[in-house]
Motif scaffolding. Structure first.
Motif, PDB file in Angstrom:
ATOM      1  N   ASN A  60       0.842  -1.199   0.000  1.00  0.00           N
ATOM      2  CA  ASN A  60       0.000   0.000   0.000  1.00  0.00           C
ATOM      3  C   ASN A  60       0.876   1.246   0.000  1.00  0.00           C
ATOM      4  N   VAL A  61       0.465   2.238  -0.738  1.00  0.00           N
ATOM      5  CA  VAL A  61       1.251   3.473  -0.803  1.00  0.00           C
ATOM      6  C   VAL A  61       0.356   4.634  -1.224  1.00  0.00           C
ATOM      7  N   LEU A  62       0.647   5.791  -0.666  1.00  0.00           N
ATOM      8  CA  LEU A  62       0.046   7.028  -1.156  1.00  0.00           C
ATOM      9  C   LEU A  62       1.203   7.902  -1.616  1.00  0.00           C
ATOM     10  N   ARG A  63       1.199   8.236  -2.898  1.00  0.00           N
ATOM     11  CA  ARG A  63       2.334   8.951  -3.499  1.00  0.00           C
ATOM     12  C   ARG A  63       1.854  10.264  -4.123  1.00  0.00           C
ATOM     13  N   ILE A  64       2.640  11.321  -3.910  1.00  0.00           N
ATOM     14  CA  ILE A  64       2.408  12.615  -4.550  1.00  0.00           C
ATOM     15  C   ILE A  64       3.656  12.907  -5.377  1.00  0.00           C
ATOM     16  N   GLN A  65       3.529  12.875  -6.689  1.00  0.00           N
ATOM     17  CA  GLN A  65       4.711  12.990  -7.548  1.00  0.00           C
ATOM     18  C   GLN A  65       4.526  14.079  -8.602  1.00  0.00           C
ATOM     19  N   HIS A  66       5.553  14.928  -8.717  1.00  0.00           N
ATOM     20  CA  HIS A  66       5.545  16.009  -9.707  1.00  0.00           C
ATOM     21  C   HIS A  66       5.882  15.444 -11.084  1.00  0.00           C
ATOM     22  N   GLY A  67       5.480  16.144 -12.118  1.00  0.00           N
ATOM     23  CA  GLY A  67       5.773  15.708 -13.478  1.00  0.00           C
ATOM     24  C   GLY A  67       7.263  15.593 -13.756  1.00  0.00           C
ATOM     25  N   GLU A  68       8.093  16.328 -12.983  1.00  0.00           N
ATOM     26  CA  GLU A  68       9.549  16.261 -13.140  1.00  0.00           C
ATOM     27  C   GLU A  68      10.143  15.030 -12.458  1.00  0.00           C
ATOM     28  N   GLY A  69       9.313  14.296 -11.688  1.00  0.00           N
ATOM     29  CA  GLY A  69       9.785  13.056 -11.083  1.00  0.00           C
ATOM     30  C   GLY A  69       9.949  13.076  -9.575  1.00  0.00           C
ATOM     31  N   TYR A  70      10.147  14.244  -9.002  1.00  0.00           N
ATOM     32  CA  TYR A  70      10.341  14.312  -7.547  1.00  0.00           C
ATOM     33  C   TYR A  70       8.991  14.312  -6.829  1.00  0.00           C
ATOM     34  N   GLY A  71       9.042  14.042  -5.523  1.00  0.00           N
ATOM     35  CA  GLY A  71       7.809  14.031  -4.755  1.00  0.00           C
ATOM     36  C   GLY A  71       7.993  13.393  -3.398  1.00  0.00           C
ATOM     37  N   ILE A  72       6.904  12.916  -2.831  1.00  0.00           N
ATOM     38  CA  ILE A  72       6.927  12.289  -1.512  1.00  0.00           C
ATOM     39  C   ILE A  72       5.891  11.174  -1.496  1.00  0.00           C
ATOM     40  N   GLU A  73       6.216  10.080  -0.807  1.00  0.00           N
ATOM     41  CA  GLU A  73       5.267   8.991  -0.690  1.00  0.00           C
ATOM     42  C   GLU A  73       5.221   8.495   0.753  1.00  0.00           C
ATOM     43  N   PHE A  74       4.184   7.725   1.054  1.00  0.00           N
ATOM     44  CA  PHE A  74       3.978   7.200   2.399  1.00  0.00           C
ATOM     45  C   PHE A  74       3.702   5.707   2.292  1.00  0.00           C
ATOM     46  N   ASN A  75       4.567   4.896   2.918  1.00  0.00           N
ATOM     47  CA  ASN A  75       4.428   3.445   2.858  1.00  0.00           C
ATOM     48  C   ASN A  75       4.762   2.825   4.203  1.00  0.00           C
ATOM     49  N   GLU A 130      14.662  10.923  -8.904  1.00  0.00           N
ATOM     50  CA  GLU A 130      15.991  10.647  -9.435  1.00  0.00           C
ATOM     51  C   GLU A 130      16.557  11.935 -10.009  1.00  0.00           C
ATOM     52  N   GLY A 131      17.641  12.428  -9.418  1.00  0.00           N
ATOM     53  CA  GLY A 131      18.283  13.638  -9.927  1.00  0.00           C
ATOM     54  C   GLY A 131      17.747  14.910  -9.315  1.00  0.00           C
ATOM     55  N   MET A 132      16.445  14.930  -8.964  1.00  0.00           N
ATOM     56  CA  MET A 132      15.856  16.126  -8.357  1.00  0.00           C
ATOM     57  C   MET A 132      15.236  15.739  -7.032  1.00  0.00           C
ATOM     58  N   GLN A 133      15.604  16.465  -5.981  1.00  0.00           N
ATOM     59  CA  GLN A 133      15.111  16.145  -4.650  1.00  0.00           C
ATOM     60  C   GLN A 133      14.496  17.367  -3.984  1.00  0.00           C
ATOM     61  N   ILE A 134      13.457  17.120  -3.213  1.00  0.00           N
ATOM     62  CA  ILE A 134      12.880  18.166  -2.380  1.00  0.00           C
ATOM     63  C   ILE A 134      13.846  18.463  -1.239  1.00  0.00           C
ATOM     64  N   LYS A 135      14.041  19.738  -0.922  1.00  0.00           N
ATOM     65  CA  LYS A 135      14.924  20.141   0.176  1.00  0.00           C
ATOM     66  C   LYS A 135      14.087  20.420   1.418  1.00  0.00           C
ATOM     67  N   CYS A 256       7.951  21.810  12.638  1.00  0.00           N
ATOM     68  CA  CYS A 256       7.436  22.378  11.395  1.00  0.00           C
ATOM     69  C   CYS A 256       8.566  22.457  10.370  1.00  0.00           C
ATOM     70  N   GLU A 257       8.265  22.026   9.158  1.00  0.00           N
ATOM     71  CA  GLU A 257       9.272  22.000   8.103  1.00  0.00           C
ATOM     72  C   GLU A 257       8.709  22.555   6.798  1.00  0.00           C
ATOM     73  N   LYS A 258       9.609  23.139   6.014  1.00  0.00           N
ATOM     74  CA  LYS A 258       9.270  23.594   4.673  1.00  0.00           C
ATOM     75  C   LYS A 258       9.934  22.643   3.690  1.00  0.00           C
ATOM     76  N   LEU A 259       9.141  22.068   2.805  1.00  0.00           N
ATOM     77  CA  LEU A 259       9.662  21.173   1.776  1.00  0.00           C
ATOM     78  C   LEU A 259       9.767  21.982   0.484  1.00  0.00           C
ATOM     79  N   GLU A 260      10.994  22.457   0.218  1.00  0.00           N
ATOM     80  CA  GLU A 260      11.216  23.338  -0.925  1.00  0.00           C
ATOM     81  C   GLU A 260      11.363  22.526  -2.202  1.00  0.00           C
ATOM     82  N   LEU A 261      10.578  22.881  -3.202  1.00  0.00           N
ATOM     83  CA  LEU A 261      10.589  22.150  -4.465  1.00  0.00           C
ATOM     84  C   LEU A 261      11.810  22.544  -5.286  1.00  0.00           C
ATOM     85  N   PRO A 262      12.444  21.575  -5.951  1.00  0.00           N
ATOM     86  CA  PRO A 262      13.645  21.881  -6.736  1.00  0.00           C
ATOM     87  C   PRO A 262      13.312  22.748  -7.943  1.00  0.00           C
TER      88      PRO A 262
END
Length: 275
Positions: A60-75, A130-135, A256-262
């Motif tokens: 089971n997974v819930l994934r939020i992925q940008h068209g550029e490939g980066y994102g975050i998932e929960f498993n 791959e190649g692009m990561q959220i900061k 509290c955190e800010k997830l900055e998009l690449p």
């Protein structure tokens, strides 16, 4: 906006996969059958744990992925890798109290083991790409919960159960994640709920919020817990309802955190990082 649903039957469980597009983002909610016992045993050995949750949904997974490939998932598996990373003082004290209250029970001897049998996790998601990561950076910015209370059309909603264990019929340990997508934003809640009957109730929440057009997401992690003996005046009927009891549990920790998009291509050799 596009939503699609596919379902199938396997091992007596209803499997499903839902996809929803929100601007450049794709939200995917995948639900599968419980892991087979042999796979759970193999995973437990790998994690050096004597046991894993009775109901473990490893696929089971819930994934939020940008068209550029980066994102975050929960498993579930990454969440279990975070077990025992939190302060153990309360856990050990409660385990002793629980065992003493059930001296005539053989079950207590089976449950109290040299590992976190509550499966408490401070998991906040797995960064992907791959190649692009959220900061990830700490921030004083907060999610505007009042804004989220506004009546806004919900275009997509889903909830995914990651694991659940009844603690030998003496409570429950559960991790689930749900998301709702509105016309201008999406909001996600990952919740770990623990109830050890007669001893303790704990809730670890991870909230994730993103407004369309913003170059970041906001992520808030919080821990609420109380010994049941200290829940004065709270009806026992609420103990099993995590939504209701959460309002009565003192806040113990928040981050509290800010997830900055690449914005540009960043070289990296890691495909995913667990935070």
């Amino acid at each position: 906006m596009l939503a699609s649903l596919t379902t199938m039957m396997s091992h007596g469980f209803k499997n499903s996969k839902q996809d929803f597009s929100f601007g450049p983002w794709r939200v995917t909610a995948t639900k599968n059958h419980i892991m087979k016992s042999k796979d759970i045993e193999r995973l437990a050995d790998e994690m050096n744990m004597p046991a894993l949750p009775e109901m473990l949904f490893g696929d089971n997974v819930l994934r939020i992925q940008h068209g550029e490939g980066y994102g975050i998932e929960f498993n579930a598996i990454d969440a279990l890798r975070r077990v025992s990373n939190m302060n153990d003082a309360v856990k050990v004290a409660c385990a002793q109290e629980w065992q003493e209250s059930r001296t005539d029970s053989e079950l207590s001897k089976d449950v109290i083991r040299p590992y976190d049998w509550t499966y408490t996790t401070d998991y906040r998601g797995t960064l992907i790409g791959e190649g692009m990561q959220i900061k990830v950076t700490e921030t004083t910015d907060r999610i505007d919960m009042e804004k989220l209370k506004a009546r806004e059309h919900i275009m997509f909603f889903d909830e995914v159960l990651l694991f659940e264990d009844e603690l030998h019929d003496h409570g429950v340990s559960m991790l689930s994640v749900k998301i709702r997508v509105m016309p201008t934003s999406f909001f996600l809640l990952l919740r770990f709920f623990l109830r050890v009957d007669g001893v303790l109730i704990r809730i670890n929440d991870t909230r994730l919020y993103h407004e369309a057009g913003k170059e970041y997401m906001l992520r808030e992690f919080s821990t609420r817990e109380s010994k049941i003996a200290e829940l004065k005046g709270v009806p026992a009927a609420l103990y099993t309802d995590h939504n209701e009891i959460a309002q009565h549990l003192p806040l113990k920790e928040t981050k509290c955190e800010k997830l900055e998009l690449p914005l540009t291509q960043l070289p990296t050799t890691d495909d995913e990082v667990v935070h």
